[in-house]
Scaffold this motif. Structure first.
Motif, short mmCIF file in Angstrom:
data_model
loop_
_atom_site.label_atom_id
_atom_site.label_comp_id
_atom_site.label_asym_id
_atom_site.label_seq_id
_atom_site.Cartn_x
_atom_site.Cartn_y
_atom_site.Cartn_z
N LYS A 1 0.83 -1.19 0.00
CA LYS A 1 0.00 0.00 0.00
C LYS A 1 0.86 1.25 0.00
N THR B 1 -5.91 -1.01 -6.53
CA THR B 1 -6.56 -0.48 -5.33
C THR B 1 -8.03 -0.86 -5.30
N ALA C 1 -7.74 -3.33 -2.30
CA ALA C 1 -7.65 -2.54 -1.07
C ALA C 1 -8.87 -2.80 -0.19
N HIS D 1 -7.44 7.77 -4.04
CA HIS D 1 -6.46 6.75 -4.40
C HIS D 1 -6.98 5.78 -5.46
#
Length: 270
Positions: A2, A66, A70, A141
């Motif tokens: 990350k 992501t 994520a 992001h």
């Protein structure tokens, strides 16, 4: 990982504007007579093109990873089960996957309007956006722009009102390697409401002939919408038949902005 991704996004966000500035300087130099320095300027242009292309590709790759990997806030699934108590933990995980599919469609849609086709996923999305700081951070992001929320709606009777849903259909089909013009099955995002019997949800079938067969057999097609309805060719969205094209893959809008073109409301009942 990350931390590395965040560093790459930061680096790319700096390189792209810098590359644009370098291009402006280069063009000004050429207009000012620097073209006489042929080889230095040729190498200069080549380096600028390579750096810009790498920055854009890296940024897009990091954003896609992501969205796919994520972690989302844990409370979202709890909130979803409060709305739909009949959903199991596994069911909630599938709804979360549907939300990730929607975010991916928004990223690949090049900031054009992408509609939300699922009430279950819309509930999850709405709960997420209520926690403004976490949602703003995610958008920065994962997408590079703030994605505003509008409610989910069904496929409308007038095709020109359906570009947002058509665009969503196109990109989620591509995500699951489904032919959007001749689907053999539904992509997850369009299947969830019917799968989990969501009250007031939107039910889809892959092919309109499925509904016709049920009617011919004396059954009812219900209120299902057809995946093949997206390929009637009447209204194309942004390009191709579904608001997207393989060659563009969403274009290159990875820079930040404060008004994403995604959201719900692709049709309405008129």
């Amino acid at each position: 990982m990350k931390r590395i991704d965040n560093m790459l996004l930061w680096w790319a966000s700096k390189v792209v504007p810098l590359a644009i500035a370098v291009w402006v300087v280069a063009i000004a130099g050429l207009l000012g007579g620097a073209w006489r320095l042929r080889w230095p300027w040729l190498l200069y242009f080549l380096a600028t093109v390579i750096i810009t292309a790498l920055a854009i590709q890296w940024t897009r790759a990091v954003r896609q990873r992501t969205i796919r990997e994520a972690p989302l806030p844990r409370f979202l699934q709890r909130k979803l089960r409060e709305t739909y108590p009949h959903l199991s933990t596994r069911d909630c995980e599938l709804v979360e996957r549907g939300l990730r599919q929607f975010f991916m469609a928004c990223l690949r849609g090049n900031k054009q309007f992408v509609a939300m086709p699922s009430r279950a996923v819309d509930v999850l999305w709405h709960e997420f956006i209520l926690h403004t700081q976490a949602y703003k951070h995610w958008c920065h992001h994962a997408l590079g722009f703030f994605l505003h929320h509008t409610p989910a709606e069904a496929l409308g009777a007038k095709a020109r009102h359906n570009d947002g849903l058509r665009r969503c259909w196109y990109w989620v089909c591509k995500e699951e390697s489904i032919d959007p013009k001749a689907p053999s099955r539904l992509p997850l995002l369009f299947a969830l409401d019917a799968k989990f019997a969501i009250p007031g949800g939107f039910a889809y079938v892959p092919d309109c002939s499925d509904i016709a067969r049920k009617s011919d057999a004396g059954g009812s097609g219900g209120d299902s919408y057809c995946g093949t309805s997206f390929s009637d060719g009447g209204y194309s969205g942004s390009s191709g038949d579904f608001g997207g094209a393989d060659s563009s893959d969403g274009g290159g809008s990875d820079g930040a902005g404060d008004g994403g073109g995604c959201g719900g409301g692709g049709g309405g009942g008129d």
